[in-house]
Write a protein that holds these residues in place. Structure first.
Motif, mmCIF file in Angstrom:
data_model
loop_
_atom_site.group_PDB
_atom_site.id
_atom_site.type_symbol
_atom_site.label_atom_id
_atom_site.label_comp_id
_atom_site.label_asym_id
_atom_site.label_seq_id
_atom_site.Cartn_x
_atom_site.Cartn_y
_atom_site.Cartn_z
ATOM 1 N N GLN A 120 -35.126 -25.353 -27.748
ATOM 2 C CA GLN A 120 -34.235 -24.154 -27.262
ATOM 3 C C GLN A 120 -34.822 -22.761 -27.443
ATOM 4 O O GLN A 120 -35.392 -22.621 -28.420
ATOM 5 C CB GLN A 120 -32.903 -24.270 -28.024
ATOM 6 C CG GLN A 120 -31.965 -23.298 -27.776
ATOM 7 C CD GLN A 120 -30.562 -23.514 -28.476
ATOM 8 O OE1 GLN A 120 -30.427 -24.426 -29.543
ATOM 9 N NE2 GLN A 120 -29.766 -22.514 -28.207
ATOM 10 N N VAL A 121 -34.747 -22.216 -26.346
ATOM 11 C CA VAL A 121 -35.133 -20.710 -26.324
ATOM 12 C C VAL A 121 -34.292 -19.988 -27.170
ATOM 13 O O VAL A 121 -33.252 -19.795 -26.696
ATOM 14 C CB VAL A 121 -35.612 -20.216 -24.868
ATOM 15 C CG1 VAL A 121 -36.094 -18.914 -24.838
ATOM 16 C CG2 VAL A 121 -36.651 -21.238 -23.984
ATOM 17 N N PRO A 122 -34.828 -19.356 -28.074
ATOM 18 C CA PRO A 122 -33.977 -18.415 -28.991
ATOM 19 C C PRO A 122 -33.575 -17.193 -28.197
ATOM 20 O O PRO A 122 -32.615 -16.461 -29.005
ATOM 21 C CB PRO A 122 -34.738 -18.175 -30.364
ATOM 22 C CG PRO A 122 -36.192 -18.295 -30.026
ATOM 23 C CD PRO A 122 -36.005 -19.211 -28.723
ATOM 24 N N LEU A 123 -34.170 -16.528 -27.482
ATOM 25 C CA LEU A 123 -33.605 -15.331 -26.674
ATOM 26 C C LEU A 123 -33.406 -15.617 -25.270
ATOM 27 O O LEU A 123 -34.302 -16.191 -24.464
ATOM 28 C CB LEU A 123 -34.889 -14.381 -26.779
ATOM 29 C CG LEU A 123 -35.285 -13.668 -28.064
ATOM 30 C CD1 LEU A 123 -35.770 -14.616 -29.064
ATOM 31 C CD2 LEU A 123 -36.013 -12.457 -27.840
ATOM 32 N N VAL A 124 -32.272 -15.424 -24.877
ATOM 33 C CA VAL A 124 -31.901 -15.468 -23.343
ATOM 34 C C VAL A 124 -31.258 -14.479 -22.850
ATOM 35 O O VAL A 124 -30.117 -13.556 -23.232
ATOM 36 C CB VAL A 124 -30.841 -16.793 -23.578
ATOM 37 C CG1 VAL A 124 -30.433 -16.893 -21.807
ATOM 38 C CG2 VAL A 124 -31.349 -17.874 -23.906
ATOM 39 N N GLU A 125 -31.855 -13.801 -21.709
ATOM 40 C CA GLU A 125 -31.600 -12.574 -21.132
ATOM 41 C C GLU A 125 -30.659 -12.875 -19.892
ATOM 42 O O GLU A 125 -30.462 -13.787 -19.227
ATOM 43 C CB GLU A 125 -32.811 -11.758 -20.590
ATOM 44 C CG GLU A 125 -34.120 -11.623 -21.291
ATOM 45 C CD GLU A 125 -35.008 -12.597 -21.356
ATOM 46 O OE1 GLU A 125 -36.070 -12.279 -21.865
ATOM 47 O OE2 GLU A 125 -34.548 -13.793 -20.942
#
Length: 125
Positions: free
Chosen positions: A1-6
């Motif tokens: 899971q990508v911890p940063l989502v724009e």
């Protein structure tokens, strides 16, 4: 899971505004300085803005000073980039990044520890 989502990118006209958001999960948000970078095809990633873990310090590339504002809400684990008076040359993929707060707040992409996947911002003339 990508911890940063724009989120928040899109197609706008010159002079318009956009607010980008970067939601952080799986990290202790207050342990990280946060930055925004942008990149266009064939060019190196460019520093845009950064904010310290506490929000007390910010830094901007000269080309966005007075138009962009970086902010963070540690209660919501989110960093924002308010972009006003957008110009066609602001067109890029914008990515947020996290840097451990033990490091000095900086503009070098290599100093950042985690990255989002980016959101496209397109400014038409």
């Amino acid at each position: 899971q990508v911890p940063l989502v724009e989120s928040g990118g899109g197609l706008v006209q010159a002079g318009d505004s956009l607010r980008l958001s970067c939601a952080v999960s799986g990290l202790t948000f207050s342990n990280y300085h946060m930055g925004w970078f942008r990149q266009t095809p064939g060019k190196e990633r460019e520093f845009v803005a950064a904010i310290s873990w506490s929000g007390d310090s910010t830094d901007y590339v000269d080309s966005v000073k007075g138009r962009f504002t970086i902010s963070r809400d540690n209660a919501k684990n989110t960093v924002y980039l308010q972009m006003n008076s957008l110009k066609p040359e602001d067109t890029a993929v914008y990515s947020c990044a996290a840097m451990l707060r033990v490091k000095r707040l900086g503009i070098r992409a290599t100093a950042y520890d985690f990255w989002g996947q980016g959101t496209q911002v397109t400014v038409s003339s």
